[in-house]
Design an enzyme around this catalytic site. Structure first.
Site, PDB file in Angstrom:
ATOM      1  N   HIS A 287       0.837  -1.204   0.000  1.00  0.00           N
ATOM      2  CA  HIS A 287       0.000   0.000   0.000  1.00  0.00           C
ATOM      3  C   HIS A 287       0.870   1.250   0.000  1.00  0.00           C
ATOM      4  CE1 HIS A 287       0.149   1.402   4.289  1.00  0.00           C
ATOM      5  NE2 HIS A 287       0.283   0.135   4.597  1.00  0.00           N
ATOM      6  N   ASP A 299       5.862   2.187   6.989  1.00  0.00           N
ATOM      7  CA  ASP A 299       4.466   1.751   6.798  1.00  0.00           C
ATOM      8  C   ASP A 299       3.752   2.651   5.795  1.00  0.00           C
ATOM      9  OD1 ASP A 299       1.974   0.642   7.086  1.00  0.00           O
ATOM     10  OD2 ASP A 299       1.573   1.596   9.008  1.00  0.00           O
ATOM     11  N   GLU A 331      -5.465   1.960   2.243  1.00  0.00           N
ATOM     12  CA  GLU A 331      -5.309   0.767   3.091  1.00  0.00           C
ATOM     13  C   GLU A 331      -5.482   1.131   4.554  1.00  0.00           C
ATOM     14  OE1 GLU A 331      -2.917  -2.086   5.603  1.00  0.00           O
ATOM     15  OE2 GLU A 331      -2.860   0.091   5.401  1.00  0.00           O
ATOM     16  N   GLU A 332      -4.964   2.304   4.923  1.00  0.00           N
ATOM     17  CA  GLU A 332      -4.990   2.705   6.323  1.00  0.00           C
ATOM     18  C   GLU A 332      -6.403   2.968   6.836  1.00  0.00           C
ATOM     19  OE1 GLU A 332      -2.657   2.410   8.239  1.00  0.00           O
ATOM     20  OE2 GLU A 332      -0.753   2.672   7.220  1.00  0.00           O
ATOM     21  N   ASP A 360       3.952  -5.534   3.486  1.00  0.00           N
ATOM     22  CA  ASP A 360       3.512  -4.400   4.285  1.00  0.00           C
ATOM     23  C   ASP A 360       4.398  -4.287   5.518  1.00  0.00           C
ATOM     24  OD1 ASP A 360       2.119  -2.414   5.561  1.00  0.00           O
ATOM     25  OD2 ASP A 360       0.181  -3.412   5.505  1.00  0.00           O
ATOM     26  N   HIS A 460       2.668   4.585  12.803  1.00  0.00           N
ATOM     27  CA  HIS A 460       1.583   5.554  12.654  1.00  0.00           C
ATOM     28  C   HIS A 460       1.901   6.888  13.313  1.00  0.00           C
ATOM     29  CE1 HIS A 460      -1.943   2.671  11.467  1.00  0.00           C
ATOM     30  NE2 HIS A 460      -0.930   2.634  10.625  1.00  0.00           N
TER      31      HIS A 460
END
Length: 522
Positions: A287, A299, A331-332, A360, A460
């Site tokens: 992604h 990520d 995707e998130e 990923d 994140h």
């Protein structure tokens, strides 16, 4: 899956040096069909870690120029998309940019919640980047606004005992009978989707809504909820303790949310090789979007960059099977890009995809080398993948075993873009180095690093930058990606059954549901 022993330290950080024995991994059928004038080993060796790092630096530069992130629906993602498309076209691929609409959400600044009476106090917020967890958090897809109002309890379950029964607070319009318009609805988790509670509150005239955790074991912490679709009123989630405190007396609360919550358009990028049997498609994906909080270099810039480097090296190589690469968006927010792709692809075309490989987060700084557990050999967690997934797992195991590098398994738990593929019966596999999970002492003995700490301490967050990458993990995993792509690109013996009917089951977006407490993935 068992954890293999670590038989030696591995210090060389380039893929070319790492792959001294890649042909040992190639099945006999694949070795019999090398690309013209180049061996499969040379192809694999040509895909180097510096090429991947070059793409990672480009993604970092894009994020830096676009508000610090590459989230779906933002200029940072559009620039990332254009960068990947340009590289793929130059490499000789047929490129499709697939648009789809989605619900965009961004928390622009930290929310405020305070009780102004009785007993005034300010509650501790969870910041937008999720770096710490406070007493409350803005729910994903909350509306934006500033409200001061009287709290009004809505069908709460707060017995004197420590274990309340399940609540259906706010699940029915009748729960709001007698609700005073302009008040703030105090709701409790349970039974129905969060968005149902929020929309019922909104319809009853609530100026805002606070949903606290249920209070049963495992459901007491701050509720990091996802509404799944935009609502217009501010919606906050709190811990059970905060909810119980607020419910105990008639309280006046001042709250403020600063969000963007709306429908936007974003794009998947799909690249098809001009070579190979179109009825036997070998597909790989990662992604391309980050979270709004940061640039997303691990990520999932790591998987995106490695997949792009592999695609570039193979774009003009005549493989036996058709190669297809994907860079998913949104995707998130719940695998939205891959779900859209699978659900809109005609059944006949879906049946041509013989396997899907997912990458990923492959460069986590406190890494573990995790392979998706295609055969459920550990008999824990999620079940085995579709038939053929076990063969993919074994290929990756053989790669790491050849390099005398330990590895362990990770479940097909639905947290990344393989999810829609395995639900249609497509064999799948892939690699993962860990997200917010905590590294065990056993893993520290196997891989090095620090036990008791997250695999990726910047998961994140704004600090997920170019420095948040393990060069060793990135190099070894890039070698594994190159090996799998080349092996499956040339072999006449692909994993799984020769024929497979496309499943009709459609995957519901994982960003909804009463039990979803924010999307995190692996």
């Amino acid at each position: 899956m068992r954890i293999t022993s670590r038989r030696g330290a591995y210090r060389v950080l380039t893929v070319a040096a790492a792959l001294a024995l890649p042909l040992a991994l190639v099945p006999a059928a694949a070795q019999a069909d090398p690309a013209p004038n180049v061996t499969q080993k040379k192809l694999i060796d040509s895909i180097t870690a510096p090429a991947v790092k070059k793409h990672l630096q480009a993604l970092q530069t894009i994020a830096d120029a676009n508000g610090g992130n590459r989230a779906a629906g933002t200029s940072g993602h559009a620039a990332s998309r254009d960068y990947v498309v340009g590289k793929l076209k130059k490499a000789g691929y047929t490129v499709t940019v697939q648009p789809f609409d989605f619900a965009y959400f961004e928390e622009k600044s930290t929310a405020l919640m305070e009780r102004t009476s009785p007993n005034p106090r300010v509650f501790t917020p969870t910041p937008p980047d999720g770096s710490t967890t406070g007493e409350f958090a803005t729910m994903t897809y909350s509306g934006s606004g500033e409200v001061t109002g009287t709290l009004q309890n809505v069908d709460l379950v707060l017995p004197p005992g420590p274990t309340p029964s399940s609540s259906n607070s706010g699940c029915e319009a009748a729960d709001f009978a007698g609700f005073t318009a302009g008040n703030i609805a105090l709701l409790q988790r349970g039974t129905c989707d969060f968005v149902v509670k929020a929309r019922n509150a909104q319809a009853a005239g609530a100026a805002a809504a606070i949903i606290f955790n249920e209070g049963q074991p495992g459901r007491t912490d701050t509720l990091l909820g996802n509404l799944g679709e935009p609502v217009s009123i501010p919606v906050l989630g709190t811990s059970f303790a905060v909810g119980q405190e607020l419910a105990s007396a008639t309280s006046v609360v001042h709250l403020k949310t600063d969000t963007v919550s709306e429908i936007r358009t974003t794009h998947n990028v799909i690249a098809d090789s001009k070579w190979g049997d179109p009825n036997k498609v070998v597909m790989s994906g990662a992604h391309l979007d980050s979270v709004p909080a940061g640039p997303g270099i691990n990520d999932d810039g790591s998987g995106s960059a490695a997949t792009l480097a592999v695609a570039e090296a193979l774009g003009k190589v005549p493989t036996r099977n058709k190669l297809r690469f994907a860079w998913w968006s949104a995707e998130e927010l719940g695998l939205l890009g891959s779900i859209h792709y699978v659900e809109t692809l005609p059944a006949a075309d879906l049946a041509k995809i013989k396997l899907y490989l997912n990458y990923d987060m492959i460069g986590s700084p406190n890494y573990a080398f995790k392979i998706y557990d295609g055969d459920d050999s550990d008999a824990e967690g999620a079940p085995a993948g579709p038939p053929g997934s076990d063969e993919i797992e074994k290929l990756f195991e053989k790669y790491f075993d050849t390099l005398r590098q330990g590895h362990n398994g990770t479940d097909f738990d639905g947290r990344s873009d393989y999810g829609p593929f395995i639900e249609t019966g497509i064999p799948a596999g892939g690699l993962f180095t860990g997200a917010e999970g905590i590294k065990t002492a056993e893993e520290a003995a196997l891989f090095g690093g620090t036990a008791g700490e997250p695999y990726d301490p910047c998961y994140h967050q704004a600090c997920d930058t170019i420095v948040n990458i393990s060069d060793k993990a990135l190099a070894l995993n890039t070698g594994a990606i190159a090996t799998a792509t080349v092996v499956y690109g040339f072999t006449s013996d692909l994993p799984g059954p020769d024929t497979r009917a496309a499943a009709t089951t459609k995957r519901a977006a994982t960003s909804t549901g009463a039990d979803l407490q924010g999307r995190s993935k692996g």
